[in-house]
Write a protein that holds these residues in place. Structure first.
Motif, PDB file in Angstrom:
ATOM      1  N   THR A 333       0.871  -1.030   0.093  1.00 35.75           N
ATOM      2  CA  THR A 333      -0.009  -0.101   0.034  1.00 35.75           C
ATOM      3  C   THR A 333       0.881   1.400  -0.043  1.00 35.75           C
ATOM      4  N   VAL A 334       0.582   2.164  -0.724  1.00 35.11           N
ATOM      5  CA  VAL A 334       1.400   3.390  -0.993  1.00 35.11           C
ATOM      6  C   VAL A 334       0.754   4.606  -0.695  1.00 35.11           C
ATOM      7  N   ARG A 367      -7.418   1.857  -5.717  1.00 37.23           N
ATOM      8  CA  ARG A 367      -7.224   3.272  -5.086  1.00 37.23           C
ATOM      9  C   ARG A 367      -8.216   3.383  -3.832  1.00 37.23           C
ATOM     10  N   PHE A 368      -7.764   3.882  -2.582  1.00 39.56           N
ATOM     11  CA  PHE A 368      -8.596   3.590  -1.511  1.00 39.56           C
ATOM     12  C   PHE A 368      -9.449   5.149  -1.422  1.00 39.56           C
ATOM     13  N   ASP A 369     -10.654   4.789  -1.243  1.00 33.75           N
ATOM     14  CA  ASP A 369     -11.699   5.836  -1.098  1.00 33.75           C
ATOM     15  C   ASP A 369     -11.736   6.063   0.495  1.00 33.75           C
ATOM     16  N   GLU A 370     -11.268   7.005   1.135  1.00 38.54           N
ATOM     17  CA  GLU A 370     -10.950   7.001   2.566  1.00 38.54           C
ATOM     18  C   GLU A 370     -12.537   7.432   3.135  1.00 38.54           C
ATOM     19  N   PRO A 379      -7.282   1.457 -10.814  1.00 40.98           N
ATOM     20  CA  PRO A 379      -7.150   2.788 -11.532  1.00 40.98           C
ATOM     21  C   PRO A 379      -6.000   3.032 -12.556  1.00 40.98           C
ATOM     22  N   GLU A 380      -6.415   3.875 -13.430  1.00 45.39           N
ATOM     23  CA  GLU A 380      -5.081   4.168 -14.398  1.00 45.39           C
ATOM     24  C   GLU A 380      -4.019   4.766 -13.923  1.00 45.39           C
ATOM     25  N   THR A 381      -4.267   5.685 -12.718  1.00 47.55           N
ATOM     26  CA  THR A 381      -3.092   6.140 -12.229  1.00 47.55           C
ATOM     27  C   THR A 381      -3.295   6.598 -10.556  1.00 47.55           C
ATOM     28  N   LEU A 382      -2.181   6.710  -9.775  1.00 45.71           N
ATOM     29  CA  LEU A 382      -2.475   7.035  -8.651  1.00 45.71           C
ATOM     30  C   LEU A 382      -1.935   8.667  -8.442  1.00 45.71           C
ATOM     31  N   GLU A 383      -2.742   9.782  -8.255  1.00 48.28           N
ATOM     32  CA  GLU A 383      -2.166  11.081  -8.205  1.00 48.28           C
ATOM     33  C   GLU A 383      -1.786  11.633  -6.848  1.00 48.28           C
ATOM     34  N   ILE A 387      -4.115   7.217  -2.099  1.00 50.00           N
ATOM     35  CA  ILE A 387      -3.731   5.980  -1.437  1.00 50.00           C
ATOM     36  C   ILE A 387      -4.265   4.833  -2.173  1.00 50.00           C
ATOM     37  N   GLY A 388      -3.232   3.897  -2.391  1.00 50.47           N
ATOM     38  CA  GLY A 388      -3.695   2.678  -3.203  1.00 50.47           C
ATOM     39  C   GLY A 388      -2.742   1.389  -3.100  1.00 50.47           C
TER      40      GLY A 388
END
Length: 441
Positions: A333-334, A367-370, A379-383, A387-388
């Motif tokens: 997880t990052v 991708r995490f929805d907090e 997801p295509e990207t992590l912006e 958190i994903g």
């Protein structure tokens, strides 16, 4: 270096804490109040704050000026960076990470809370639990912060403080129980950082509250049990440096310097060197002040081993009983910290403890929805601030524990190989599953 008699290890009683909360909820004033009430600021600093407060037309010192030291912070009236404050009482010392409240500085909250044993999460009594409160609580649960204090600030500004405090506490308890905290791990305190109510001592202005003041709680909250498992695990000792003085006094000295990341180490202990798997025993535990009978978590020492073993920086000396298997590919997880988004196939450097190796990002799992405590798959990207969960392959195996088992040996950084900038803070393993309550379609 080794002629001195052995001695025992002693660690001072230290609590690492952080603040979190929304913009304008009074974090800087509360931190300033903690410093002021524990007499941790110099007289000339108080004088300067008093003069600045008078210039602003205030009748009392604006204690937030003690901590918002950057010019940009003072001009905007917000905290924009993580700053570490140090204070103490007769019974305990404290290191406090003061973090920003803006949504765009979520990454700073991750940085400040990553090593915290306790986090003070502020809410404005007039606003209650809001979106940013939920976001911070989810991030703190993800990071495995063991203890929370909900400081309901500005309690003096609401008409029915007893009812407001009870309602906010109930809503927050419902949230934290969903995120995995027990009621014993969460404490709610009504405070007025401006006037000092329930900060250093219990206030007569809150007769409905019978618990401890904030400082009383910070002094008494137990920190012996390390929620990260660093005391319950066997030895984890990432080697930082190989010491070979090559002097006439020590012609054959070979020591391995580093910090005990988990467990403890004593002369005579059997250990295994990872990733090679070679076993040997500890002959001596050295420090600049002499030998130790044992070294506990957090102590920096030099280990002398009974056998000559090929060990270099980045290797790990561990207890054979529960030594982790070196891993070359794993899920993690990052929290993405860079302006440019993360895409599959990115080539990065991974820094884990004292080891840095090349790595490739595989898939972006979700991708995490907090807010909803759920995840958006593929997801295509992590912006920035996302958190994903991702997969990573490293060029050289790392010796890591799952983050849920050990926060210290289960964390890492992703670094830009071109510019050297930090791209992400990472946690080994599927820690998202512990805070997710549902999956989005």
């Amino acid at each position: 270096m080794h002629e001195r008699s052995p001695r025992s290890e002693h660690q001072p009683d230290l609590l690492r804490l952080a603040t979190a909360g929304s913009v304008d909820d009074g974090k800087s004033t509360l931190v300033g109040r903690l410093l002021y009430d524990t007499k941790s600021v110099l007289a000339d600093q108080i004088d300067a704050v008093t003069r600045a407060s008078v210039d602003k037309g205030l009748s009392t010192p604006d204690l937030s000026l003690l901590v918002d030291g950057l010019r940009a912070e003072r001009e905007q009236g917000i905290t924009i960076d993580v700053a570490y404050r140090y204070f103490a009482t007769p019974t305990r010392s404290f290191v406090l990470a003061d973090t920003p409240g803006h949504v765009q500085y979520t990454r700073n909250t991750v940085s400040g809370a990553s090593t915290a044993q306790l986090v003070i999460l502020l809410v404005d009594a007039r606003k209650g639990v809001i979106e940013q409160t939920r976001r911070h609580a989810a991030v703190l649960a993800l990071l495995g912060v063991p203890k929370l204090v909900l400081a309901v600030n500005k309690i003096d500004l609401v008409e029915d403080p007893a009812t407001v405090f009870a309602q906010i506490s109930a809503e927050f308890n419902s949230l934290t129980s969903t995120l995995g905290w027990s009621t014993e791990d969460v404490t709610e305190i009504p405070v007025s950082a401006l006037h000092g109510d329930n900060v250093a001592s219990r206030s007569e202005n809150t007769p409905y509250y019978t618990g401890p003041s904030l400082i009383e709680h910070l002094e008494s909250v137990p920190v012996d049990a390390d929620s990260a498992g660093r005391h319950s695990l066997g030895l984890r000792f990432p080697v930082q440096y190989v010491i070979r003085p090559r002097t006439a006094e020590y012609p054959d000295y070979r020591g391995y310097a580093g910090q005990v990341a988990a467990g403890s180490v004593s002369p005579g202990d059997e250990v295994v060197v990872l990733p090679s798997g070679i076993r040997t025993t500890v002959e001596r535990v050295d420090t600049p002040d002499g030998e130790l009978d044992s070294a506990q978590v957090g102590r920096s020492v030099t280990l002398i081993l009974a056998d000559e073993v090929d060990i270099s920086r980045g290797d790990t000396i561990a207890s054979p009983a529960d030594a982790p298997e070196p891993i070359g590919e794993f899920d993690a997880t990052v929290c993405w910290l860079a302006e440019k988004g993360l895409r599959p196939g990115a080539r990065v450097l991974l820094k884990h403890g004292t080891k840095t190796t090349q790595a490739i990002v595989g898939t972006l799992v979700d991708r995490f929805d907090e807010q909803n405590l759920s995840s958006d798959p593929d997801p295509e990207t992590l912006e920035l601030n996302d958190i994903g969960r991702i997969s990573i392959r490293v060029a050289e195996p790392i010796v890591a524990d799952d983050y849920a088992v050990n926060r210290h040996t289960g964390s890492f950084l992703l670094i830009d190989p071109a510019g050297g900038n930090t791209l992400a803070a990472g946690l080994v393993g599927d820690v998202l599953s512990s805070v997710e309550v549902g999956k989005s379609a």
